[in-house]
Motif scaffolding. Sequence first.
Motif, mmCIF file in Angstrom:
data_model
loop_
_atom_site.group_PDB
_atom_site.id
_atom_site.type_symbol
_atom_site.label_atom_id
_atom_site.label_comp_id
_atom_site.label_asym_id
_atom_site.label_seq_id
_atom_site.Cartn_x
_atom_site.Cartn_y
_atom_site.Cartn_z
ATOM 1 N N VAL A 105 0.858 -1.259 0.170
ATOM 2 C CA VAL A 105 0.053 -0.002 -0.020
ATOM 3 C C VAL A 105 0.826 1.265 0.163
ATOM 4 C CG1 VAL A 105 -1.523 1.343 1.376
ATOM 5 C CG2 VAL A 105 -2.190 -1.022 1.066
ATOM 6 N N LEU A 106 1.741 1.422 0.890
ATOM 7 C CA LEU A 106 2.679 2.505 0.929
ATOM 8 C C LEU A 106 3.539 2.697 -0.219
ATOM 9 C CD1 LEU A 106 4.103 2.329 4.890
ATOM 10 C CD2 LEU A 106 2.201 3.737 3.498
ATOM 11 N N ILE A 107 4.083 1.598 -0.801
ATOM 12 C CA ILE A 107 4.838 1.567 -1.969
ATOM 13 C C ILE A 107 4.113 2.288 -3.231
ATOM 14 C CG2 ILE A 107 5.884 0.228 -4.002
ATOM 15 C CD1 ILE A 107 6.569 -2.054 -1.894
ATOM 16 N N VAL A 108 2.837 1.945 -3.458
ATOM 17 C CA VAL A 108 1.952 2.372 -4.225
ATOM 18 C C VAL A 108 1.644 4.028 -3.949
ATOM 19 C CG1 VAL A 108 -0.496 2.829 -5.214
ATOM 20 C CG2 VAL A 108 0.710 0.583 -5.022
ATOM 21 N N LEU A 109 1.396 4.529 -2.793
ATOM 22 C CA LEU A 109 1.304 5.561 -2.303
ATOM 23 C C LEU A 109 2.475 6.626 -2.598
ATOM 24 C CD1 LEU A 109 -0.775 5.154 1.026
ATOM 25 C CD2 LEU A 109 -1.365 6.139 -1.002
ATOM 26 N N ASN A 110 3.864 6.082 -2.326
ATOM 27 C CA ASN A 110 5.012 6.820 -2.712
ATOM 28 C C ASN A 110 5.254 6.987 -4.241
ATOM 29 O OD1 ASN A 110 5.614 7.460 0.157
ATOM 30 N ND2 ASN A 110 7.103 5.702 0.437
ATOM 31 N N GLY A 111 4.403 6.325 -5.160
ATOM 32 C CA GLY A 111 4.716 6.465 -6.332
ATOM 33 C C GLY A 111 5.577 5.533 -7.074
ATOM 34 N N ALA A 112 6.206 4.521 -6.368
ATOM 35 C CA ALA A 112 7.136 3.605 -6.978
ATOM 36 C C ALA A 112 6.735 2.847 -8.117
ATOM 37 C CB ALA A 112 8.026 2.722 -5.833
ATOM 38 N N PHE A 113 5.261 2.426 -7.820
ATOM 39 C CA PHE A 113 4.611 1.446 -8.769
ATOM 40 C C PHE A 113 2.928 1.925 -8.719
ATOM 41 C CE2 PHE A 113 7.945 -1.320 -7.706
ATOM 42 C CZ PHE A 113 8.085 -1.825 -8.863
ATOM 43 N N PRO A 114 2.309 1.900 -9.959
ATOM 44 C CA PRO A 114 1.165 2.621 -9.979
ATOM 45 C C PRO A 114 0.009 1.643 -9.509
ATOM 46 C CG PRO A 114 1.722 1.568 -12.172
ATOM 47 C CD PRO A 114 2.953 1.436 -11.242
ATOM 48 N N SER A 115 0.191 0.288 -9.174
ATOM 49 C CA SER A 115 -0.910 -0.097 -8.498
ATOM 50 C C SER A 115 -0.391 -1.261 -7.705
ATOM 51 C CB SER A 115 -1.903 -0.930 -9.691
ATOM 52 O OG SER A 115 -1.274 -1.938 -10.169
ATOM 53 N N ILE A 116 -0.815 -2.163 -6.810
ATOM 54 C CA ILE A 116 -0.344 -3.122 -5.705
ATOM 55 C C ILE A 116 -0.154 -4.325 -6.727
ATOM 56 C CG2 ILE A 116 -1.045 -4.595 -4.198
ATOM 57 C CD1 ILE A 116 -2.299 -2.425 -2.552
ATOM 58 N N GLU A 117 -1.048 -4.666 -7.879
ATOM 59 C CA GLU A 117 -0.921 -5.840 -8.543
ATOM 60 C C GLU A 117 0.399 -5.828 -9.259
ATOM 61 O OE1 GLU A 117 -4.873 -5.154 -7.084
ATOM 62 O OE2 GLU A 117 -3.588 -3.851 -8.295
ATOM 63 N N GLU A 118 1.125 -4.490 -9.679
ATOM 64 C CA GLU A 118 2.106 -4.453 -10.462
ATOM 65 C C GLU A 118 3.507 -4.536 -9.704
ATOM 66 O OE1 GLU A 118 1.798 -1.448 -13.790
ATOM 67 O OE2 GLU A 118 -0.344 -1.148 -12.973
ATOM 68 N N ILE A 119 3.479 -4.557 -8.405
ATOM 69 C CA ILE A 119 4.741 -4.518 -7.619
ATOM 70 C C ILE A 119 5.204 -6.207 -7.452
ATOM 71 C CG2 ILE A 119 5.480 -4.135 -5.319
ATOM 72 C CD1 ILE A 119 3.118 -2.471 -4.709
ATOM 73 N N PRO A 120 6.377 -6.526 -7.989
ATOM 74 C CA PRO A 120 6.852 -7.715 -8.040
ATOM 75 C C PRO A 120 7.152 -7.963 -6.653
ATOM 76 C CG PRO A 120 8.281 -6.478 -9.457
ATOM 77 C CD PRO A 120 7.277 -5.456 -8.778
ATOM 78 N N GLU A 121 6.903 -9.384 -6.173
ATOM 79 C CA GLU A 121 7.330 -9.744 -4.797
ATOM 80 C C GLU A 121 8.801 -9.644 -4.343
ATOM 81 O OE1 GLU A 121 5.193 -10.751 -2.484
ATOM 82 O OE2 GLU A 121 3.495 -10.388 -3.874
ATOM 83 N N SER A 122 9.590 -9.599 -5.309
ATOM 84 C CA SER A 122 10.994 -9.551 -5.084
ATOM 85 C C SER A 122 11.299 -8.076 -4.586
ATOM 86 C CB SER A 122 11.916 -9.862 -5.976
ATOM 87 O OG SER A 122 11.462 -9.262 -7.385
ATOM 88 N N VAL A 123 10.367 -7.186 -4.811
ATOM 89 C CA VAL A 123 10.607 -5.894 -4.513
ATOM 90 C C VAL A 123 10.262 -5.399 -3.256
ATOM 91 C CG1 VAL A 123 10.089 -3.597 -5.215
ATOM 92 C CG2 VAL A 123 10.894 -4.988 -7.118
ATOM 93 N N VAL A 124 9.123 -5.889 -2.752
ATOM 94 C CA VAL A 124 8.465 -5.601 -1.726
ATOM 95 C C VAL A 124 9.408 -5.365 -0.205
ATOM 96 C CG1 VAL A 124 6.695 -5.908 0.241
ATOM 97 C CG2 VAL A 124 6.382 -6.504 -2.333
ATOM 98 N N HIS A 125 10.100 -6.156 -0.072
ATOM 99 C CA HIS A 125 11.186 -6.301 1.168
ATOM 100 C C HIS A 125 12.513 -5.780 0.400
ATOM 101 C CE1 HIS A 125 7.920 -8.160 3.315
ATOM 102 N NE2 HIS A 125 8.004 -8.939 2.498
ATOM 103 N N ASP A 126 12.953 -5.434 -0.573
ATOM 104 C CA ASP A 126 14.171 -4.631 -0.988
ATOM 105 C C ASP A 126 14.140 -3.299 -0.900
ATOM 106 O OD1 ASP A 126 16.399 -3.933 -2.544
ATOM 107 O OD2 ASP A 126 16.235 -5.481 -3.850
ATOM 108 N N HIS A 127 14.723 -3.050 0.153
ATOM 109 C CA HIS A 127 14.463 -1.528 0.523
ATOM 110 C C HIS A 127 15.571 -0.580 -0.215
ATOM 111 C CE1 HIS A 127 12.118 -2.553 3.755
ATOM 112 N NE2 HIS A 127 13.015 -3.422 4.217
ATOM 113 N N GLU A 128 16.244 -1.209 -1.348
ATOM 114 C CA GLU A 128 16.992 -0.479 -2.370
ATOM 115 C C GLU A 128 16.102 -0.244 -3.462
ATOM 116 O OE1 GLU A 128 20.191 0.633 -1.992
ATOM 117 O OE2 GLU A 128 20.073 -0.315 -0.003
ATOM 118 N N LYS A 129 14.847 -0.756 -3.610
ATOM 119 C CA LYS A 129 13.867 -0.586 -4.758
ATOM 120 C C LYS A 129 12.789 -0.164 -4.460
ATOM 121 C CE LYS A 129 16.772 -4.194 -7.270
ATOM 122 N NZ LYS A 129 16.837 -5.683 -7.960
ATOM 123 N N ASN A 130 12.080 -0.451 -3.178
ATOM 124 C CA ASN A 130 10.761 -0.449 -3.131
ATOM 125 C C ASN A 130 10.317 1.095 -2.778
ATOM 126 O OD1 ASN A 130 11.651 0.197 -0.357
ATOM 127 N ND2 ASN A 130 10.744 -1.733 0.404
#
Length: 324
Positions: A105-130
Amino acid sequence: MAYSAKQEFLFLTTAPDAGRSLRETHFPEELKLTGKVLPGGRLVQPLVYTQRLELVRNVCREDTLRNLSHTAVSRFVLDRIFVCDKHKILFCQTPKVGNTQWKKVLIVLNGAFPSIEEIPESVVHDHEKNGLPRLSSFSDAEIQKRLKTYFKFFIVRDPFERLISAFKDKFVHNPRFEPWYRHEIAPGIIRKYRRNRTETRGIQFEDFVRYLGDPNHRWLDLQFGDHIIHWVTYVELCAPCEIKYSVIGHHETLEDDAPYILKEAGIDHLVSYPTIPPGITAYNRTKVEHYFLGISKRDIRRLYARFEGDFKLFGYQKPDFLLN
């Protein structure tokens, strides 16, 4: 015992230019949380959320529990808190309580990805990319400003059920990208806490309980580093007596709490919490009994002694069926 968000409701009456005043009014059970402004500028808010915050304040004042309810707002705590500056939100991470979804939810709000469905699982916990900054990355003045003015929340669940989830996730169904739990942390726990030295099986829940309930567990914690976030107390993670949170959600009532948090944070029109599978958040006493079967009462009582602050701060019933 976790309260249901549908039990009672509270009127919040907001007068123009006068801040908020509270007036308690009870509504029928069938009145659902809509978040709509009623005539006269009144907002409907479930009383349960106010009760949770009041319970925390009351337990924080109990001198007998001070060592179990208070902690310094250290770098360790600030590392757990994720920041959304765009919408002025702070989220304290409490692993094994559905935190991955809130991070999305926060990743989408911060603008890194346009929607939750488009966030790769490998990115969620990668604090260099999320794209999720931690509160610890700001200056002291910026930290204090955010703590005082931002919407702040975290989620809890029954403390013992959370420990079972941590054990299963990290030591039983251990993912390939986290081999250190099984190959480094588990052997360290076994070497110190296994009673039967001839036993050759991998780490058992009994070993884990003995480690967590040991008053001298900290020397191992230091060796394990930040990996302990999956099983340390909510107090150690989020400092609820030192930080004044806006909302405390409960995993057991997440179907109600997630929409409420989004609405209170003013972001419900921007993002939705991912669909919650039916029954997944319900407390499972049978599972708890199964995992603690065969573990000595002494070890369970020592475990409860460590997590008693979490049980009392967040209204979870003491598990007498395990202790007596």
